[in-house]
Write a protein that holds these residues in place. Structure first.
Motif, PDB file in Angstrom:
ATOM      1  N   GLY A 185     -12.022  63.507  64.572  1.00  0.00           N
ATOM      2  CA  GLY A 185     -12.603  63.509  65.745  1.00  0.00           C
ATOM      3  C   GLY A 185     -14.024  64.041  65.636  1.00  0.00           C
ATOM      4  N   VAL A 186     -14.064  65.364  64.800  1.00  0.00           N
ATOM      5  CA  VAL A 186     -15.213  65.971  64.571  1.00  0.00           C
ATOM      6  C   VAL A 186     -16.272  64.959  64.009  1.00  0.00           C
ATOM      7  N   ALA A 187     -15.802  64.593  62.835  1.00  0.00           N
ATOM      8  CA  ALA A 187     -16.771  63.497  62.223  1.00  0.00           C
ATOM      9  C   ALA A 187     -17.204  62.202  63.024  1.00  0.00           C
ATOM     10  N   ALA A 199     -16.127  54.191  56.118  1.00  0.00           N
ATOM     11  CA  ALA A 199     -15.794  55.286  55.313  1.00  0.00           C
ATOM     12  C   ALA A 199     -14.306  55.468  54.717  1.00  0.00           C
ATOM     13  N   LEU A 200     -13.562  54.954  55.757  1.00  0.00           N
ATOM     14  CA  LEU A 200     -11.922  54.893  55.489  1.00  0.00           C
ATOM     15  C   LEU A 200     -11.513  53.684  55.138  1.00  0.00           C
ATOM     16  N   SER A 201     -12.222  52.525  55.418  1.00  0.00           N
ATOM     17  CA  SER A 201     -11.663  51.142  55.039  1.00  0.00           C
ATOM     18  C   SER A 201     -12.858  50.131  54.265  1.00  0.00           C
ATOM     19  N   ARG A 202     -13.995  50.534  54.436  1.00  0.00           N
ATOM     20  CA  ARG A 202     -14.903  49.476  53.935  1.00  0.00           C
ATOM     21  C   ARG A 202     -16.071  50.387  52.839  1.00  0.00           C
ATOM     22  N   PRO A 203     -15.628  50.634  51.854  1.00  0.00           N
ATOM     23  CA  PRO A 203     -16.581  51.426  51.018  1.00  0.00           C
ATOM     24  C   PRO A 203     -17.809  50.842  50.891  1.00  0.00           C
ATOM     25  N   GLN A 204     -18.060  49.430  50.912  1.00  0.00           N
ATOM     26  CA  GLN A 204     -19.076  48.724  50.521  1.00  0.00           C
ATOM     27  C   GLN A 204     -20.157  48.671  51.496  1.00  0.00           C
ATOM     28  N   ARG A 205     -19.790  49.172  52.844  1.00  0.00           N
ATOM     29  CA  ARG A 205     -20.716  49.438  54.107  1.00  0.00           C
ATOM     30  C   ARG A 205     -20.810  50.855  54.413  1.00  0.00           C
ATOM     31  N   ALA A 206     -20.128  51.774  53.787  1.00  0.00           N
ATOM     32  CA  ALA A 206     -19.939  53.140  54.185  1.00  0.00           C
ATOM     33  C   ALA A 206     -21.092  53.924  53.970  1.00  0.00           C
ATOM     34  N   PRO A 207     -21.552  54.896  54.741  1.00  0.00           N
ATOM     35  CA  PRO A 207     -22.515  55.714  54.608  1.00  0.00           C
ATOM     36  C   PRO A 207     -22.095  56.768  53.443  1.00  0.00           C
ATOM     37  N   ALA A 208     -23.253  57.337  52.960  1.00  0.00           N
ATOM     38  CA  ALA A 208     -22.850  58.342  51.949  1.00  0.00           C
ATOM     39  C   ALA A 208     -21.968  59.364  52.198  1.00  0.00           C
ATOM     40  N   SER A 209     -22.068  59.891  53.466  1.00  0.00           N
ATOM     41  CA  SER A 209     -21.286  61.001  53.843  1.00  0.00           C
ATOM     42  C   SER A 209     -20.805  60.925  55.544  1.00  0.00           C
ATOM     43  N   VAL A 210     -19.595  61.180  55.537  1.00  0.00           N
ATOM     44  CA  VAL A 210     -18.956  61.332  57.199  1.00  0.00           C
ATOM     45  C   VAL A 210     -18.330  62.612  57.389  1.00  0.00           C
ATOM     46  N   SER A 211     -18.908  63.740  56.604  1.00  0.00           N
ATOM     47  CA  SER A 211     -18.285  64.912  56.623  1.00  0.00           C
ATOM     48  C   SER A 211     -18.293  65.635  57.980  1.00  0.00           C
ATOM     49  N   ALA A 212     -17.217  66.288  58.396  1.00  0.00           N
ATOM     50  CA  ALA A 212     -16.963  66.579  59.851  1.00  0.00           C
ATOM     51  C   ALA A 212     -18.028  68.086  59.807  1.00  0.00           C
ATOM     52  N   PHE A 213     -18.375  68.642  58.737  1.00  0.00           N
ATOM     53  CA  PHE A 213     -18.974  69.707  58.669  1.00  0.00           C
ATOM     54  C   PHE A 213     -20.400  69.760  57.649  1.00  0.00           C
TER      55      PHE A 213
END
Length: 213
Positions: A185-187, A199-213
């Protein structure tokens, strides 16, 4: 409190205290931890204090403030988007290291005392009652406060275990489910739906980070 949430929180608190007071942590007490700028001992105190703060805050009289939503808590809290060198994060590290100055032997009785008080404190409160967070100036429900502490426990257990070469402890599935829902939720609030889904399902299109913090 809901019996199931109470039971799983108590299990998480015991696991965290066991790690914080373990021989491996005591042996590396003065070393720098995986949290840069904080000692292993400081991190151990910070981890154990999640239980101590729960005893103190949930054990206090109910707040007269209306509780805010859980995700709003993270939208307001300054540390969430602060850099490691910002005052709010430096203060957390320095305060935890100061607590650790008395050495590893002092933490064990503190943690044991908190664990002894915790079941009575939780049993005396309803999940929807407001708990004031004095350093923030607002209140959460007891239920949401416990989720925030579960997140701190799980994340900092990984930090502390990594600092001393131990595997991350296993926590109850219910605890991990609540923590992951919170972090997601925070992310999403911070990075947007698409970034987290990718980030959770398509690494080929994922950003470098979706860290919540």
């Amino acid at each position: 409190m809901d019996d199931r949430h109470e039971k799983t929180f108590l299990a998480a608190a015991r696991t965290a205290a066991d790690l914080a007071t373990s021989p491996e942590v005591a042996a590396r007490w003065d070393d720098e931890s995986a949290c840069a700028g904080m000692s292993v001992g400081g991190l151990a105190h910070h981890l154990a204090s999640q239980v101590g703060n729960t005893v103190r805050l949930v054990g206090a009289p109910s707040s007269d403030q209306a509780p805010i939503p859980l995700l709003e808590h993270y939208a307001r809290a300054a540390w969430v988007t602060a850099a490691p060198g910002d005052d709010v994060n430096v203060g957390i590290r320095e305060g935890s290291d100061a607590d650790a100055a008395s050495g590893p032997g002092a933490l064990a009785p503190l943690a044991a005392g908190w664990l002894e008080q915790l079941p009575t404190v939780l049993a005396a409160r309803r999940g929807d009652e407001p708990v004031l967070i004095p350093w923030q100036g607002w209140a959460l429900t007891v239920r949401d406060w416990l989720v925030t502490r579960e997140m701190e426990i799980v994340v900092h257990s990984d930090d502390l275990a990594a600092s001393v070469g131990l595997p991350m402890p296993e926590y109850p599935d219910d605890v991990v489910t609540r923590v992951l829902a919170l972090l997601t939720g925070v992310a999403v609030r911070r990075h947007g739906q698409a970034a987290v889904v990718r980030a959770l399902s398509r690494p080929q299109r994922a950003p470098a980070s979706v860290s919540a913090f």
